[in-house]
Design an enzyme around this catalytic site. Sequence first.
Site, PDB file in Angstrom:
ATOM      1  N   SER A   1      12.398   4.364   3.578  1.00 37.29           N
ATOM      2  CA  SER A   1      12.885   3.337   4.498  1.00 37.29           C
ATOM      3  C   SER A   1      12.423   1.936   4.149  1.00 37.29           C
ATOM      4  O   SER A   1      12.987   0.966   4.643  1.00 37.29           O
ATOM      5  CB  SER A   1      12.446   3.665   5.930  1.00 37.29           C
ATOM      6  N   GLY A   2      11.395   1.812   3.300  1.00 39.51           N
ATOM      7  CA  GLY A   2      10.967   0.482   2.935  1.00 39.51           C
ATOM      8  C   GLY A   2       9.557   0.444   2.385  1.00 39.51           C
ATOM      9  O   GLY A   2       8.929   1.480   2.181  1.00 39.51           O
ATOM     10  N   LYS A   3       9.069  -0.771   2.131  1.00 37.09           N
ATOM     11  CA  LYS A   3       7.706  -0.968   1.644  1.00 37.09           C
ATOM     12  C   LYS A   3       6.753  -1.170   2.817  1.00 37.09           C
ATOM     13  O   LYS A   3       7.141  -1.675   3.867  1.00 37.09           O
ATOM     14  CB  LYS A   3       7.639  -2.191   0.728  1.00 37.09           C
ATOM     15  N   VAL A   4       5.479  -0.791   2.595  1.00 36.67           N
ATOM     16  CA  VAL A   4       4.451  -0.965   3.614  1.00 36.67           C
ATOM     17  C   VAL A   4       3.345  -1.841   3.028  1.00 36.67           C
ATOM     18  O   VAL A   4       2.869  -1.604   1.907  1.00 36.67           O
ATOM     19  CB  VAL A   4       3.872   0.388   4.067  1.00 36.67           C
TER      20      VAL A   4
ATOM     21  N   ASP B   1      11.762  14.452  11.611  1.00 32.83           N
ATOM     22  CA  ASP B   1      11.246  14.314  10.245  1.00 32.83           C
ATOM     23  C   ASP B   1       9.738  14.521  10.240  1.00 32.83           C
ATOM     24  O   ASP B   1       8.985  13.738   9.658  1.00 32.83           O
ATOM     25  CB  ASP B   1      11.603  12.945   9.675  1.00 32.83           C
TER      26      ASP B   1
ATOM     27  N   LYS C   1       5.737  -2.680   7.889  1.00 34.79           N
ATOM     28  CA  LYS C   1       6.816  -2.023   7.148  1.00 34.79           C
ATOM     29  C   LYS C   1       7.984  -3.001   7.043  1.00 34.79           C
ATOM     30  O   LYS C   1       8.525  -3.442   8.056  1.00 34.79           O
ATOM     31  CB  LYS C   1       7.269  -0.750   7.846  1.00 34.79           C
TER      32      LYS C   1
ATOM     33  N   ILE D   1       0.824  -1.215   0.000  1.00 29.44           N
ATOM     34  CA  ILE D   1       0.000   0.000   0.000  1.00 29.44           C
ATOM     35  C   ILE D   1       0.853   1.258   0.000  1.00 29.44           C
ATOM     36  O   ILE D   1       0.319   2.371  -0.030  1.00 29.44           O
ATOM     37  CB  ILE D   1      -0.957   0.030   1.208  1.00 29.44           C
ATOM     38  N   GLY D   2       2.172   1.117   0.052  1.00 35.55           N
ATOM     39  CA  GLY D   2       3.019   2.301   0.045  1.00 35.55           C
ATOM     40  C   GLY D   2       4.479   1.924   0.001  1.00 35.55           C
ATOM     41  O   GLY D   2       4.872   0.792   0.313  1.00 35.55           O
TER      42      GLY D   2
ATOM     43  N   GLY E   1       8.401   4.012   0.685  1.00 31.74           N
ATOM     44  CA  GLY E   1       9.096   5.241   1.025  1.00 31.74           C
ATOM     45  C   GLY E   1      10.591   5.059   1.094  1.00 31.74           C
ATOM     46  O   GLY E   1      11.139   4.072   0.597  1.00 31.74           O
TER      47      GLY E   1
END
Length: 1006
Positions: free
Chosen positions: A704-707, A829, A721, A699-700, A702
């Site tokens: 830092s990684g996939k979600v 952040d 994550k 679903i996403g 970024g």
Amino acid sequence: MEPFNHHRRRTIFFFLLLVLHVLPPLTLCINQEGLYLQKVKSSLDDPDNVLSNWNPLDAVPCNWYGVTCDSTNSSVYWLDLSSSNLSGPFPSILCRLKNLTFVSLYDNFINSTLSDVDIAMCQSLEHLDLSQNYLTGELPGALADLPNLKYLDLAGNNFSGEIPVSFGKFQNLEVLSLVENLLGGTIPSILGNISTLKQLNLSYNTFSPGRIPPELGNLTKLEVLWLTQTNLVGEIPESLGQLRRLTDLDVAINALTGGIPSSLTELTNAVQIELYNNSLTGELPSTGWSNMTALRLLDASMNDLSGLIPAELCELPLGSLNLYENRFQGELPESIANSPNLYELRLFQNQLTGKLPPNLGKNSPLRWIDVSTNGFSGEMPENLCSKGVLEEVLMIENSFSGQIPAALAECNSLLRVRFGHNRLSGEVPAGFWGLPHVSLLELAGNSFSGGIAKTVAGASNLSQLIISMNSFSGTIPEEIGFLGNLLEFSGNDNEFSGSLPVSIVKLGQLVKLDLHDNKLSGEIPSGIHLWTKLNELNLANNEFSGNIPNEIGEVAVLNYLDLSENKLSGKIPVGLQNLKLNRLNLSNNHLSGDIPPLYAKKMYKDSFLGNPGLCGDIEGLCDGRSEVKNMGYVWMLRSIFMLAGVVLTVGVVWFYLKYRKFKKAKMSIDRSKWTLMSFHKLGFSEDEILDALDEDNVIGSGSSGKVYKVVLSNGEAVAVKKLWGCSKLADDSIDVEKGNFPEDGFDAEVDTLGKIRHKNIVKLWCCCSTRGCKLLVYEYMPNGSLGDLLHSTKSGLLDWPIRFKIAMDAAEGLSYLHHDSVPPIVHRDVKSNNILLDADYGARVADFGVAKVVEVNGKGTKSMSVIAGSRGYIAPEYAYTLRVNEKSDIYSFGVVILELVTGKLPVDPEYGEKDLVKWVCTILDQKGLDHVIDPKLDSCFKDEISKVLNIGLLCTSPLPINRPSMRRVVKMLQEIGTGNLPKTASKDGKLTPYYHEDGSDRGSVA
């Protein structure tokens, strides 16, 4: 040669020993005061090297930065290190400088407590300024024992506890400022004993409810008394009338009751008196005002005062008279027009009647006048702009009659004009249409006639033209298309005729076009795809003909479309399905053909009534014979699609079962190597998580990684994550130590979220790990991130109440991190993409991969080797100092607030070389508030939006010290949510109120 060299070396060695023995040590070159200052330097963190010229080899420190010496004996008597970005504990060794009279450490990061021992030795001090730092603990009572102290400023710190009783013993104190601390108790009456006091500033503290001590009336030398927002209750004591030297009295934003004492009119030197935002009642004193010849500002707004405005008050040489939102009655005394200094008159939302004085503005440099929502009648004064400086004239919701004065058509200084909802008539002067600097022209709800003059082409700054509900007639001139800054054109309920001018499609900034209930005809002009920002289009109840342009589907942000009650024909453009419409009305036209499938639903039936030729799967809209004719084709097509659907479903199920079996076989190889660490009671195992890590569940993605979204066997969902560097099977070949996996981010996230329990911080259920792969399992947030939602076509779902709730939730989450977490945590952040939204749009702060614990070892901040954060959110000082503290988070949160208010991205090519913060400041200065607020937001919330915008601007102040704490931000947001009026801070610590206009247009940003 060797013996000779050896002898030579021995000779040089003994010579050097002799020199070193004869000469004193180099450290003894500096005098004793210099040594003390060297110890001050060593105790402070100096990232900007402002103390670099404090050279220990100098004989005296008199040329050092911030140091001034007596010219006769070279003794240090002055130390000014203001705004030097220094941090560390208060350097108490300064008190050993026996002749030191002046110390200023204003605007630094001094972060210790201040004890009696630290202060007791500073016997020579006359001036001590430690304001805008991070000092904590109780106020040291020993300050009162300093015999020569005249100036004491401790504002903008975190002092707590009560004001010491010893503070009543100051012998020579003239200025005492404790503004914006965390002081408790009540304001002590003992302060009335400081007979030498000239300024007493206690505003913005968390005192317990208490009265204004009558003993303050004994301070006969007092010139300034600021008690703003100090939880005052009860009545204003009569004794304050004894302060004959007082020039500034501010007791605003409290819970004071009763009337305004008549003794206040005895303050003959008062320049400004601010009483707004209390619960004062009764009438203004009827006499005594004539003695107050110095008075320039009287602000008694937002109370429950009643009665007449005393004529004697209006005879004063006032500069600003603010008595809005009270219950004043009767007529406005003519003598107010005789005040030679009057530049501001705000009387809106009272019960005043009669005519405005005809000479108003003739004898004074009138700049702002707001008499909205009263019962004024008669003609408008002709002389309002006689001095040529009038900027705002707001007279809505009265009973003014007659025509607009011809003189106003020559008032080129005008910026905002609101004459709505009166009884004005006649034609608008031609020059009035083309005033070059007017941004808002509202004439709605009157009886104006005639047309829009071609001179409107000169109104180059016009952004809102609101002339609805009048009797305007004729054609809309082509010159309307020259107004490149126009955002809103509301001309509904008039008698305009003819076609829309072709030039109207050039209005590229247009957000709202409302011309319903006129006599307009012809076709809707082509080129409307150029209205890229149009949100509302209402052309209902006119005589438009021809087709609906196909390009209307390209107006991406359009969500209100009403073309009903016209003579439009042809088919409905299929492109309408590209729009996210909240309202659609095409009824009572001559449209035909099929309704686009997206709108062929029962819920849209009323949108298409009165078009006999339309057909669709909506009962009552389609001709019966057409249904019979097409029935066979419909059933045949349905059968084909049903058969294809069955085959496809069977194939998908077979493939899924085969794939799942294959995946389980591979995952079982390393399943035993996974370790689960839980932080809450779990209703699932790691097997359920690992089984669902498929690409179709992503679903996403970024930095830092996939979600993944994982639906558990109990029906609940979690978000997982998987950090970059993980292999699907946790391959042992991955080497964490070589940087293939972001170990620090994982540890920071686990260490931070594993210990936090707060409703506005995303919940970390557990983590799963092997040697080479790390998984973080969070609560699932159905509405995703704020950034994704706010900057997408779904942004219309975020109305202002939801956006305000998101801001409040996120602020409370960050406030917990900064103030209630032990130890405190800096997120580093903060951005809209790291604020997640649940099903009810409740906000959670997320992504703690770069979070850092704030050190509490006296240094207060820590320098980092790299910059963390995202472009557009990084505080200015962080980019060049790499210093981590909570002020960096506050700046980033301020950017999020600006995103919520404007709907814009933090960085965008639209801004040129600017970011969102600089863009907002520039547009506010050049065009005003209306050009900043997201046009998707309802204007009825403008008051609240403007206050939240001011908080965002405070948070993004270039100087960290000027940014409020997150605890303060939460409090300010709570005050807005409950209707209390906050103030905006100025450089000197004095706070300036937001000014209101009326219910639909309040809180303009100063």
